[in-house]
Scaffold this active site. Structure first.
Site, short mmCIF file in Angstrom:
data_model
loop_
_atom_site.label_atom_id
_atom_site.label_comp_id
_atom_site.label_asym_id
_atom_site.label_seq_id
_atom_site.Cartn_x
_atom_site.Cartn_y
_atom_site.Cartn_z
N LEU A 45 5.43 -6.22 -4.81
CA LEU A 45 5.81 -7.86 -5.14
C LEU A 45 4.68 -8.02 -6.37
O LEU A 45 5.33 -8.28 -7.87
CB LEU A 45 6.20 -7.94 -4.11
CG LEU A 45 6.43 -9.70 -4.58
CD1 LEU A 45 8.06 -9.47 -5.40
CD2 LEU A 45 6.90 -10.26 -3.13
N ASP A 55 11.66 -6.83 -7.88
CA ASP A 55 11.47 -6.54 -7.29
C ASP A 55 11.85 -4.69 -6.46
O ASP A 55 12.09 -5.06 -5.77
CB ASP A 55 9.88 -6.49 -6.02
CG ASP A 55 9.44 -5.84 -5.10
OD1 ASP A 55 9.13 -4.70 -5.65
OD2 ASP A 55 8.94 -6.34 -4.17
N GLU A 111 8.64 2.95 2.69
CA GLU A 111 9.25 2.54 3.14
C GLU A 111 10.59 3.79 3.06
O GLU A 111 10.79 4.31 2.28
CB GLU A 111 9.88 0.82 2.84
CG GLU A 111 10.27 0.90 0.92
CD GLU A 111 9.94 0.17 1.11
OE1 GLU A 111 11.10 -0.82 0.23
OE2 GLU A 111 9.08 -0.33 0.34
N ASN A 119 13.69 -5.35 -2.83
CA ASN A 119 12.47 -6.31 -1.87
C ASN A 119 12.75 -6.70 -0.75
O ASN A 119 13.97 -6.86 -0.37
CB ASN A 119 11.92 -7.35 -2.47
CG ASN A 119 11.00 -7.92 -1.40
OD1 ASN A 119 11.31 -8.83 -0.65
ND2 ASN A 119 9.61 -7.95 -2.06
N SER A 120 11.91 -6.12 0.57
CA SER A 120 12.91 -6.57 2.01
C SER A 120 13.02 -7.83 2.56
O SER A 120 13.99 -8.31 2.69
CB SER A 120 11.74 -5.92 2.56
OG SER A 120 11.57 -5.04 3.20
N ARG A 155 6.44 3.41 6.57
CA ARG A 155 7.04 1.91 6.95
C ARG A 155 8.41 1.94 7.48
O ARG A 155 9.28 1.90 6.36
CB ARG A 155 6.99 0.64 5.65
CG ARG A 155 7.75 -0.30 5.39
CD ARG A 155 6.92 -0.97 4.09
NE ARG A 155 7.87 -1.99 3.47
CZ ARG A 155 7.55 -3.04 2.64
NH1 ARG A 155 6.46 -2.52 2.23
NH2 ARG A 155 8.81 -4.27 1.99
N HIS A 186 8.36 -3.92 9.76
CA HIS A 186 8.24 -4.55 8.78
C HIS A 186 9.51 -5.89 9.82
O HIS A 186 10.81 -5.20 10.36
CB HIS A 186 8.88 -4.35 7.72
CG HIS A 186 8.23 -5.49 6.42
ND1 HIS A 186 7.50 -6.69 6.97
CD2 HIS A 186 8.45 -5.35 5.27
CE1 HIS A 186 7.43 -7.46 5.54
NE2 HIS A 186 8.10 -6.26 4.58
#
Length: 294
Positions: A45, A55, A111, A119-120, A155, A186
């Site tokens: 990020l 990202d 991940e 992006n998460s 991840r 996460h």
């Protein structure tokens, strides 16, 4: 002298929580070192943000690697590189590990999302690859590394994708059995409850890594008591940088001078110090004095 990979491996094998600072350039990495962090997270990020792109796997692996190398050369801490979903398939992962390890990066994190990733914390649907496909990436990564000390972190994004604890645990266990050196679990919930639930059911020896961005109310001591091995403060430096620069420029324009901000910003001497300008002067004095003596 031990390599940074050996430093990181030793930290994972020693008691205590590893405190990891998210960085996006050499300056943020150096300041993290000066303030007592144990390792650097070369944030995807952050690296993307300083180039003002999303990202979302927009930058190339080479661009991410170049940024991680700058951080690595700027401080004495081991660097863990955020490598998204591995930049492709098992062959891309193999090349990634070869390049990052050869550059002196201590470890990588990949991940289990599709490539290109989101992006998460993006509110769009998060799509994960199959467990089998991601296990293959982990095995490829471990097979590619030259040093046993190099760290590969897997991840798990199942909680991010709202797939539940059972899926998160099953994936984490499979990734550990595939050879991952640590499991990063996460979450984007505003409390640590689902992370704590995951940790309490975790019954493998593979260490757990967390990123408490959305649940900042949990302390380092509490994480350590839970058995967490590493905590990544992934984007606080980036967010602070954004706010500080934005506020500074707003003040200059609105006040038509820098007077109101001068007491709140670093001096040029501060910048010279972190650039090692005093050491540069000392070297020049030593060299030229020796030359004059001759």
């Amino acid at each position: 002298m031990s390599s940074k990979s050996e430093m990181l491996r030793k930290a994972f094998n020693s008691p205590g929580l590893i405190k990891v600072a998210g960085a996006h350039d050499g300056l943020s990495a150096k300041l993290a070192e000066e303030n007592g962090f144990d390792a650097i997270w070369a944030s995807g990020l952050g690296i993307s943000a300083v180039q003002t792109v999303p990202d979302a796997s927009i930058l190339t692996m080479t661009e991410f690697l170049d940024a991680a190398v700058i951080m690595n050369e700027s401080c004495n801490l081991p660097v863990i590189a955020d490598c998204d979903s591995g930049y492709g398939n098992i062959h891309n992962v193999t090349r990634m590990v070869n390049k990052y390890e050869a550059a002196g990066i201590a470890g990588v994190c990949i991940e289990d999302k599709v490539y290109p990733k989101l992006n998460s914390f993006d509110d769009r649907k998060q799509i994960l690859v199959s467990t089998e496909e991601f296990c293959a990436k982990i095995r490829a990564a471990k097979l590619a590394q030259k040093s046993e000390a190099f760290v590969v972190i897997a991840r798990v994004e199942a909680l991010i994708a709202k797939l539940g604890q059972e899926e998160a645990y099953a994936r984490g266990k499979a990734y550990a059995q595939a050879g991952a050196d640590a499991i990063l679990i996460h979450s984007k919930e505003k409390t640590p409850d689902e992370i704590i639930e995951f940790i309490q059911q975790w019954d493998l020896d593979t260490p757990i890594v967390v990123v408490p961005t959305k649940y900042p109310n949990i302390s380092m001591n509490e994480l350590e008591e839970l058995g967490v091995k590493a905590s990544i403060y992934a984007n606080q430096a980036l967010r602070a940088t954004y706010r500080a620069i934005d506020d500074t420029f707003k003040s200059i324009i609105s006040n038509q001078s820098t007077v109101p901000i001068e007491e709140n910003i670093s001096t040029v001497d501060d910048i010279f110090r972190i650039q090692s300008v005093p050491e540069m002067k000392q070297l020049e004095n030593t060299i030229y004095k020796e030359y004059v003596k001759q």
